[in-house]
Design a protein around this motif. Structure first.
Motif, PDB file in Angstrom:
ATOM      1  N   GLN A  84       0.861  -1.193   0.000  1.00  0.00           N
ATOM      2  CA  GLN A  84       0.000   0.000   0.000  1.00  0.00           C
ATOM      3  C   GLN A  84       0.885   1.227   0.000  1.00  0.00           C
ATOM      4  OE1 GLN A  84      -2.539  -0.368   3.514  1.00  0.00           O
ATOM      5  NE2 GLN A  84      -4.195  -0.766   2.101  1.00  0.00           N
ATOM      6  N   PHE A  85       0.496   2.240  -0.752  1.00  0.00           N
ATOM      7  CA  PHE A  85       1.274   3.473  -0.793  1.00  0.00           C
ATOM      8  C   PHE A  85       0.318   4.641  -0.630  1.00  0.00           C
ATOM      9  CE2 PHE A  85       3.363   7.029  -2.954  1.00  0.00           C
ATOM     10  CZ  PHE A  85       4.590   7.022  -2.307  1.00  0.00           C
ATOM     11  N   LEU A  86       0.477   5.395   0.438  1.00  0.00           N
ATOM     12  CA  LEU A  86      -0.430   6.516   0.739  1.00  0.00           C
ATOM     13  C   LEU A  86      -1.894   6.112   0.511  1.00  0.00           C
ATOM     14  CD1 LEU A  86       1.466   9.547  -0.902  1.00  0.00           C
ATOM     15  CD2 LEU A  86       1.700   8.691   1.403  1.00  0.00           C
ATOM     16  N   PRO A  87      -2.413   5.188   1.302  1.00  0.00           N
ATOM     17  CA  PRO A  87      -3.796   4.719   1.110  1.00  0.00           C
ATOM     18  C   PRO A  87      -4.806   5.870   1.092  1.00  0.00           C
ATOM     19  CG  PRO A  87      -2.698   3.493   2.860  1.00  0.00           C
ATOM     20  CD  PRO A  87      -1.780   4.603   2.476  1.00  0.00           C
ATOM     21  N   GLY A  88      -5.861   5.681   0.306  1.00  0.00           N
ATOM     22  CA  GLY A  88      -6.929   6.698   0.245  1.00  0.00           C
ATOM     23  C   GLY A  88      -6.638   7.833  -0.715  1.00  0.00           C
ATOM     24  N   ARG A  89      -5.517   7.747  -1.431  1.00  0.00           N
ATOM     25  CA  ARG A  89      -5.205   8.784  -2.406  1.00  0.00           C
ATOM     26  C   ARG A  89      -4.865   8.173  -3.751  1.00  0.00           C
ATOM     27  NH1 ARG A  89      -1.833  10.766   2.368  1.00  0.00           N
ATOM     28  NH2 ARG A  89      -2.425   8.625   2.822  1.00  0.00           N
ATOM     29  N   LYS A  90      -5.106   8.954  -4.798  1.00  0.00           N
ATOM     30  CA  LYS A  90      -4.658   8.542  -6.134  1.00  0.00           C
ATOM     31  C   LYS A  90      -3.300   9.211  -6.329  1.00  0.00           C
ATOM     32  CE  LYS A  90      -9.162   8.293  -8.449  1.00  0.00           C
ATOM     33  NZ  LYS A  90     -10.015   8.953  -7.420  1.00  0.00           N
ATOM     34  N   VAL A  91      -2.292   8.409  -6.607  1.00  0.00           N
ATOM     35  CA  VAL A  91      -0.939   8.958  -6.709  1.00  0.00           C
ATOM     36  C   VAL A  91      -0.427   8.816  -8.144  1.00  0.00           C
ATOM     37  CG1 VAL A  91       1.430   8.809  -5.841  1.00  0.00           C
ATOM     38  CG2 VAL A  91      -0.492   8.315  -4.302  1.00  0.00           C
ATOM     39  N   THR A  92       0.066   9.923  -8.686  1.00  0.00           N
ATOM     40  CA  THR A  92       0.701   9.888 -10.000  1.00  0.00           C
ATOM     41  C   THR A  92       2.183  10.134  -9.793  1.00  0.00           C
ATOM     42  OG1 THR A  92      -1.295  10.702 -11.076  1.00  0.00           O
ATOM     43  CG2 THR A  92       0.753  10.945 -12.293  1.00  0.00           C
ATOM     44  N   VAL A  93       2.988   9.193 -10.298  1.00  0.00           N
ATOM     45  CA  VAL A  93       4.440   9.337 -10.188  1.00  0.00           C
ATOM     46  C   VAL A  93       4.984   9.646 -11.581  1.00  0.00           C
ATOM     47  CG1 VAL A  93       6.611   8.205  -9.565  1.00  0.00           C
ATOM     48  CG2 VAL A  93       4.538   7.769  -8.216  1.00  0.00           C
ATOM     49  N   VAL A  94       5.687  10.764 -11.676  1.00  0.00           N
ATOM     50  CA  VAL A  94       6.160  11.235 -12.972  1.00  0.00           C
ATOM     51  C   VAL A  94       7.584  10.736 -13.226  1.00  0.00           C
ATOM     52  CG1 VAL A  94       6.508  13.275 -14.415  1.00  0.00           C
ATOM     53  CG2 VAL A  94       4.707  13.270 -12.679  1.00  0.00           C
ATOM     54  N   CYS A  95       7.751  10.032 -14.347  1.00  0.00           N
ATOM     55  CA  CYS A  95       9.065   9.512 -14.752  1.00  0.00           C
ATOM     56  C   CYS A  95       9.520  10.297 -15.988  1.00  0.00           C
ATOM     57  CB  CYS A  95       8.960   8.022 -15.105  1.00  0.00           C
ATOM     58  SG  CYS A  95       8.203   7.036 -13.793  1.00  0.00           S
ATOM     59  N   LYS A 145      10.682   4.361 -18.831  1.00  0.00           N
ATOM     60  CA  LYS A 145      10.865   4.280 -17.375  1.00  0.00           C
ATOM     61  C   LYS A 145       9.531   4.072 -16.674  1.00  0.00           C
ATOM     62  CE  LYS A 145      15.226   6.693 -16.827  1.00  0.00           C
ATOM     63  NZ  LYS A 145      15.896   7.947 -16.464  1.00  0.00           N
ATOM     64  N   ALA A 146       8.481   4.733 -17.164  1.00  0.00           N
ATOM     65  CA  ALA A 146       7.144   4.592 -16.572  1.00  0.00           C
ATOM     66  C   ALA A 146       6.660   3.145 -16.675  1.00  0.00           C
ATOM     67  CB  ALA A 146       6.161   5.537 -17.247  1.00  0.00           C
ATOM     68  N   VAL A 147       6.879   2.521 -17.835  1.00  0.00           N
ATOM     69  CA  VAL A 147       6.473   1.127 -18.059  1.00  0.00           C
ATOM     70  C   VAL A 147       7.249   0.188 -17.129  1.00  0.00           C
ATOM     71  CG1 VAL A 147       6.506  -0.776 -19.746  1.00  0.00           C
ATOM     72  CG2 VAL A 147       5.686   1.493 -20.424  1.00  0.00           C
ATOM     73  N   LYS A 148       8.555   0.408 -17.066  1.00  0.00           N
ATOM     74  CA  LYS A 148       9.438  -0.417 -16.240  1.00  0.00           C
ATOM     75  C   LYS A 148       9.042  -0.341 -14.758  1.00  0.00           C
ATOM     76  CE  LYS A 148      14.401  -0.884 -15.240  1.00  0.00           C
ATOM     77  NZ  LYS A 148      14.919   0.100 -14.293  1.00  0.00           N
ATOM     78  N   ARG A 149       8.754   0.872 -14.292  1.00  0.00           N
ATOM     79  CA  ARG A 149       8.435   1.064 -12.872  1.00  0.00           C
ATOM     80  C   ARG A 149       7.038   0.560 -12.515  1.00  0.00           C
ATOM     81  NH1 ARG A 149      11.901   6.586 -13.085  1.00  0.00           N
ATOM     82  NH2 ARG A 149      13.901   5.555 -12.659  1.00  0.00           N
ATOM     83  N   THR A 150       6.138   0.539 -13.482  1.00  0.00           N
ATOM     84  CA  THR A 150       4.808  -0.023 -13.254  1.00  0.00           C
ATOM     85  C   THR A 150       4.946  -1.508 -12.931  1.00  0.00           C
ATOM     86  OG1 THR A 150       3.833   1.582 -14.765  1.00  0.00           O
ATOM     87  CG2 THR A 150       2.503  -0.350 -14.275  1.00  0.00           C
ATOM     88  N   ALA A 151       5.851  -2.185 -13.634  1.00  0.00           N
ATOM     89  CA  ALA A 151       6.096  -3.618 -13.393  1.00  0.00           C
ATOM     90  C   ALA A 151       6.843  -3.831 -12.075  1.00  0.00           C
ATOM     91  CB  ALA A 151       6.910  -4.196 -14.543  1.00  0.00           C
ATOM     92  N   GLU A 152       7.744  -2.920 -11.764  1.00  0.00           N
ATOM     93  CA  GLU A 152       8.583  -3.020 -10.563  1.00  0.00           C
ATOM     94  C   GLU A 152       7.808  -2.794  -9.271  1.00  0.00           C
ATOM     95  OE1 GLU A 152      12.606  -0.712  -9.818  1.00  0.00           O
ATOM     96  OE2 GLU A 152      12.157  -0.824 -11.962  1.00  0.00           O
ATOM     97  N   PHE A 153       6.847  -1.857  -9.312  1.00  0.00           N
ATOM     98  CA  PHE A 153       6.089  -1.489  -8.107  1.00  0.00           C
ATOM     99  C   PHE A 153       4.597  -1.720  -8.357  1.00  0.00           C
ATOM    100  CE2 PHE A 153       9.922   1.117  -8.113  1.00  0.00           C
ATOM    101  CZ  PHE A 153      10.402   0.965  -6.817  1.00  0.00           C
ATOM    102  N   PRO A 154       4.117  -2.949  -8.171  1.00  0.00           N
ATOM    103  CA  PRO A 154       2.685  -3.208  -8.437  1.00  0.00           C
ATOM    104  C   PRO A 154       1.796  -2.713  -7.283  1.00  0.00           C
ATOM    105  CG  PRO A 154       3.833  -5.240  -7.864  1.00  0.00           C
ATOM    106  CD  PRO A 154       4.814  -4.142  -7.701  1.00  0.00           C
ATOM    107  N   VAL A 155       1.651  -1.416  -7.183  1.00  0.00           N
ATOM    108  CA  VAL A 155       0.834  -0.813  -6.116  1.00  0.00           C
ATOM    109  C   VAL A 155      -0.442  -0.259  -6.749  1.00  0.00           C
ATOM    110  CG1 VAL A 155       0.843   0.804  -4.179  1.00  0.00           C
ATOM    111  CG2 VAL A 155       2.992  -0.161  -4.950  1.00  0.00           C
ATOM    112  N   ASP A 156      -1.597  -0.684  -6.203  1.00  0.00           N
ATOM    113  CA  ASP A 156      -2.902  -0.381  -6.805  1.00  0.00           C
ATOM    114  C   ASP A 156      -3.181   1.079  -7.146  1.00  0.00           C
ATOM    115  OD1 ASP A 156      -3.580  -2.943  -6.948  1.00  0.00           O
ATOM    116  OD2 ASP A 156      -4.934  -2.978  -5.222  1.00  0.00           O
ATOM    117  N   ASN A 157      -2.927   1.967  -6.183  1.00  0.00           N
ATOM    118  CA  ASN A 157      -3.377   3.357  -6.374  1.00  0.00           C
ATOM    119  C   ASN A 157      -2.299   4.255  -6.981  1.00  0.00           C
ATOM    120  OD1 ASN A 157      -1.845   3.090  -4.012  1.00  0.00           O
ATOM    121  ND2 ASN A 157      -2.738   4.931  -3.115  1.00  0.00           N
ATOM    122  N   VAL A 158      -1.213   3.657  -7.505  1.00  0.00           N
ATOM    123  CA  VAL A 158      -0.135   4.453  -8.068  1.00  0.00           C
ATOM    124  C   VAL A 158      -0.083   4.290  -9.587  1.00  0.00           C
ATOM    125  CG1 VAL A 158       2.368   4.846  -8.101  1.00  0.00           C
ATOM    126  CG2 VAL A 158       1.230   4.298  -5.945  1.00  0.00           C
TER     127      VAL A 158
END
Length: 199
Positions: free
Chosen positions: A64-75, A80-93
């Motif tokens: 879980q990462f900052l539950p209750g929020r929608k988080v956008t991480v800018v790469c 890099k965005a594709v790679k990190r999506t696979a690396e960090f399978p966190v629902d709300n990110v």
């Protein structure tokens, strides 16, 4: 025309620093609770280094990462965005490229809250800054900062410092409203402040 209302949420020292060797340059547990209430149900945006720092240093349950929020991480790139999506399978990110994020910001009518780091702060000028101003210096009066290629290094221990890019401008061309000052269990005093541009 930029439609979005950009909010910078920032915690900084008296000398304008927001990071010290990939962590906060101070310890204020109470402010993490305040961060939670300010960002609930909002679109929270951060750079990858900020995500990594919160994930590694401040996240107990890494599913879980900052539950209750929608988080956008800018790469920086789509790859890099594709790679990190696979690396960090966190629902709300959601990991996105800078290009994709810019178009999201232009299309978004709700406030966009940027929580770091300095590159993302610099890319999107704020309409409002909500700051936790901590009564401490990242660099003492007897110490100094060495600047090479835009990198700030503290001379005494060679730790890398990250400054808030709007710090100097806030002191001159922004209107400052100070709210309550509190004392942390860590012993540091901090003041909640809101800044908005004078023009």
């Amino acid at each position: 025309v930029l439609m979005s209302y950009i909010v910078h949420l920032v915690g900084m020292t008296k000398d304008g620093y927001i990071g010290l060797d990939d962590k906060l340059p101070f310890e204020i547990p109470e402010d993490l609770k305040n961060f939670k209430s300010l960002t609930e149900d909002s679109l929270v945006c951060m750079g990858f280094k900020t995500f990594e720092s919160i994930f590694n240093n401040y996240t107990k349950d890494q599913t879980q990462f900052l539950p209750g929020r929608k988080v956008t991480v800018v790469c920086s790139t789509e790859e890099k965005a594709v790679k990190r999506t696979a690396e960090f399978p966190v629902d709300n990110v959601l990991f996105v490229s800078q290009k994709m994020f810019t178009s999201l910001v232009h299309r978004n009518s709700r406030p966009v809250i940027i929580v770091g780091g300095s590159i993302l702060y610099e890319m999107f000028r704020p309409n409002l800054v909500i700051a936790t101003a901590v009564d401490t210096l990242a660099v003492s009066e007897t110490d100094e900062v060495i600047i090479t290629d835009k990198v700030h290094t503290r001379k005494s221990d060679s730790k890398v410092l990250v400054s808030y890019p709007y710090f100097k401008r806030l002191q001159t061309d922004w209107n400052e409203l100070s709210f309550r000052t509190e004392k942390s269990t860590s012993g540091l005093e901090y003041t909640y402040k809101v800044y908005h541009p004078l023009n």
